[in-house]
Design an enzyme around this catalytic site. Structure first.
Site, mmCIF file in Angstrom:
data_model
loop_
_atom_site.group_PDB
_atom_site.id
_atom_site.type_symbol
_atom_site.label_atom_id
_atom_site.label_comp_id
_atom_site.label_asym_id
_atom_site.label_seq_id
_atom_site.Cartn_x
_atom_site.Cartn_y
_atom_site.Cartn_z
ATOM 1 N N GLY A 89 0.823 -1.205 0.000
ATOM 2 C CA GLY A 89 0.000 0.000 0.000
ATOM 3 C C GLY A 89 0.857 1.256 0.000
ATOM 4 O O GLY A 89 2.075 1.200 -0.182
ATOM 5 N N GLU A 96 -0.272 -1.420 -7.265
ATOM 6 C CA GLU A 96 -0.973 -0.340 -7.941
ATOM 7 C C GLU A 96 -0.134 0.933 -7.929
ATOM 8 O O GLU A 96 0.015 1.589 -8.929
ATOM 9 C CB GLU A 96 -2.373 -0.118 -7.359
ATOM 10 C CG GLU A 96 -2.419 0.023 -5.863
ATOM 11 C CD GLU A 96 -3.839 0.246 -5.321
ATOM 12 O OE1 GLU A 96 -4.823 -0.063 -5.999
ATOM 13 O OE2 GLU A 96 -3.940 0.734 -4.193
#
Lengths: 501, 501
Positions: free
Chosen positions: A264, A289
């Protein structure tokens, strides 16, 4: 300058001022923009929209982005009162307040769900796309900047497209993107990706030049947050994660070079990366991501062989030298649409190790990622669910306490659940880690309290668990429902979750 | 009889009694069995294990199945005290009580997670597989019976394999299975499936004959529950779902023949299928885990073109005439491993419409599928999460009240979350449906109360919501935490969730 960036002859007469471009935005429109984390989002046109709001215009816009974006959209446009509805994620203080006050309607969504729902029309018709690029090709195709997110879907679905060519973004980004688009079902073909480093698409977003109604030159840089040096707590969390991963390798449940890592955003994530860079793990890969500073360092140091993501969220320092660093890592980094980076099938296929941050978790392993005290929206869950559910291993981290120990991040019962007990394999604090695989609820609770809770709260948590078991026998997941949320009431009344001894 | 079923010469001397086979089971072993819903699970050997337990032997077994299984395992073995730990799902009254009493440790898991976790060693070493088949091929390969589940993984991972050849299962099942096995990451290839009707594997489970240590003949049939005719409530729920689906087709968000359907197990699910068969939908396909009676009728009636699942859970009546019906539908049905039927990537790729049953949901759209009053395990969540998260549309159904109206199935805050607000698009009761897409929490709450709550509870729910908004302004998801679970306390104290007027 613009010659190198606006290469399509027939689009040259579409160059206009931000104010002229913003005039395409009308009341009640749904706007989809580029941007994923404060990277690669449009800036000049949103500032004009904010100005119109400040001047009293009621725009009442629905704004859909890839993830969070910078202050030009989420702070300025919110303050100007032009945003009525917002999907799917945000991290802005001003917008957050407007959301909690009910002034902006907000739906917190799994980021992998957004492109498909946009395309399927579940979020309404998209009137206008506003996207940032580093350049427009001779054919009129768009080369994204520091993020891809759902920019390809915005461009496809919108009636009209406004483009910001951002000259502060290095042209060296060209070639780093890999754009694949998924059709709607039925009869979708498999996505042909088996390794993080594989390219399966095109380095640009295809766009019908006739859809482009305005092009604006912009030189406002991305607004990433500065990255601070990891504090001791983050370092300890990171050490516990690495200890767990080493145990897994030793037990033969992970290969020596692990599996593709997702981590994250934030300081713990950066500390984990730093911890890995100091460990003896080698030839790692990243399928994530958001790519932060730490990844670039690991790529340059040769610790990480390849990294795939959908956005670069870099510190101002790294951002400043990005043009210089990019050539060194260009063949090792791929930026993909969020529909690919966060695709549940690919995450499962690749066997990603998902490491995400929790606001708090409860003794049974349920995780709250989004709502402070269960009701107040912080940011949202972002892509954490995409990676957690599909991952080979799912890990959640948090500091065991918040507010200088006044709040325990491990509670009897989280008042908002973003990740269920079924999805969470390992929880980690600076105190230690609890491996929850194969355990029943009471076993999970004992292990979490023992290994992860702060010593100041262990007795309280144990006391709750023991009384829950004793007072109502015959419960698989023991709770005293009338007391389950009392820690939040105590916090409100006394300023701490601690029981006065 | 056995000549047609035990075709492998070198295995013929492995035929033995169930008692002899059961002798391979030793104290503290981990056993993985075939079976998914009360279909295709072993019966004779488990009954012997129960007898050993009744005779006083402390076996202390970990038992891992594909999903729920029949009474030979979950009732008899539990009563005999031989099961210490149980994964990943169950529906048995006796086992349920033992789980809630803490006598059997139980982890409720996403069914798609089980095969991978078994293979990765996350659930420990598998000592023994006990699997039911209709036949063993000349090469020693296994032809499953009415379910596949994780049988292929049991066989692969176990040190030793015991086989029950069940002569009550029709040999016509041969050829209906499609067995594909996924390797562990990294570098997994895409699963090459783009339509529910595609075959991508082999019609048998490959098994090294040397691993088979015992073969038992068995003629005990599966134990499926009788299917009762849909009651008015189920019919009304089904009508609301069909109304929603028709609206979606009309709005262009679904093709005329919909997308592959998944529907959970039970009477509502059967009523939905019946409703669809009475509607004008045609050329439907099914991509589900459990195939019930209704699907077979729809296949024969030509409403459904193809159905893919991992198990047949049929009524005793349908089971009795299965051998007769199978030839009619054989080329239209495929039974796959749960790793394929519930694979999140395939569910996403195919665009499945997921319809599952909730115990209750709250005003914000969070779903409790597993825990009665938040603490008491009912069954588990099964595959509902696999389909819900990955599906193109996710729908949850429940009757708006339970216990003759004394309990509302829509509450201020569910005390156990199996599916989060991020995963639930549409909720349906007999009162109506609430389409939650694109709505913020308060909008969702208003719509759920208005469209789905029972009239007896609407005022109570509205009152809670309005006070939560008023008493603590500035909450994205308004709650009065001290009161959020009070409906369960009231139920306990007064026998109803209704507030005394």
């Amino acid at each position: 300058m613009m010659e190198k960036r606006l290469r399509c002859e027939k689009l040259k007469d579409k160059l206009m001022t931000a104010k002229e471009a913003a005039a395409f935005v009308k009341k009640d429109m749904t706007i989809a923009t580029s941007g994923f984390t404060p990277a690669g989002y449009p800036k000049a046109i949103p500032l004009e929209l904010a100005r119109r709001g400040e001047a009293g215009e009621k725009l009442n816009l629905t704004v859909i982005t890839g993830a969070s974006v910078g202050p030009e959209i989420d702070e300025k446009m919110t303050n100007a009162g032009v945003v009525a509805r917002r999907f799917p994620y945000q991290t802005d203080r001003t917008l957050r307040k407007a959301i909690n006050d009910g002034k902006v309607k907000y739906q917190d969504m799994h980021l992998s769900h957004v492109p498909q729902q946009l395309k399927a029309g579940f979020l309404g018709h998209i009137d206008l796309a506003i996207v940032e690029v580093v350049a427009i090709t001779e054919e009129g195709h768009l080369i994204p900047s520091t993020s891809v997110g759902q920019t390809n879907i915005c461009v496809e679905m919108a009636d009209q497209v406004l483009v910001e060519i951002n000259t502060s973004q290095p042209l060296e980004l060209e070639g780093m993107h890999d754009i694949t688009e998924l059709p709607l079902p039925p009869y979708r073909k498999p996505i042909d990706l088996t390794r993080p480093e594989e390219r399966i698409g095109k380095p640009y977003i295809e766009c019908d030049p006739d859809k482009i109604v305005g092009i604006v030159e912009c030189d406002i840089p991305d607004s990433p947050a500065p990255i601070v040096e990891p504090d001791q707590v983050s370092i300890d969390i990171s050490k516990n994660i690495i200890r767990f991963l080493k145990e897994e390798v030793k037990a033969g449940r992970l290969p020596k070079n692990l599996l593709p890592l997702q981590s994250g955003v934030g300081n713990v994530a950066n500390a984990v990366l730093k911890g890995i860079s100091d460990s003896d793990f080698e030839h790692l890969t990243v399928y994530s991501e958001v790519l932060q500073d730490g990844i670039i360092d690991l790529l340059i140091a040769g610790k990480v062989d390849y990294a795939s993501g959908t956005s670069f969220t870099l510190s101002p320092e790294m951002n400043a030298r990005l043009g210089e660093e990019l050539p060194k890592i260009k063949d090792k980094v791929i930026l993909r649409p969020v529909e690919i980076s966060n695709n549940p099938g690919l995450i499962r296929r690749l066997g990603v190790i998902a490491i995400n941050t929790a606001l708090e978790f409860d003794i049974y392993g349920n995780v709250n990622s989004s709502h402070v005290s269960g009701t107040n929206m912080m940011n949202g869950l972002g892509g954490s669910g995409d990676f957690t559910r599909g991952g080979y291993l799912s890990i959640f981290t948090t500091q065991s306490t918040a507010k200088k120990g006044l709040i325990s991040a491990i509670v009897p019962c989280v008042p908002h659940v973003d990740h269920t007990e079924h999805d969470v394999m390992v929880v980690v604090t600076e105190q230690g880690y609890a491996d929850l695989r194969g355990l029943d609820p009471v076993e999970r609770a004992r292990k979490i309290i023992e290994n992860c809770a702060h010593p100041d709260y262990k007795d309280q948590l144990e006391d709750y668990l023991n009384r829950a078991i004793k007072e109502s026998p015959g419960q698989h997941t023991p709770h005293i429902l009338s007391e389950a949320f009392s820690w939040y009431d105590r916090l409100k009344e006394t300023g701490t979750m601690k029981i006065d001894q």
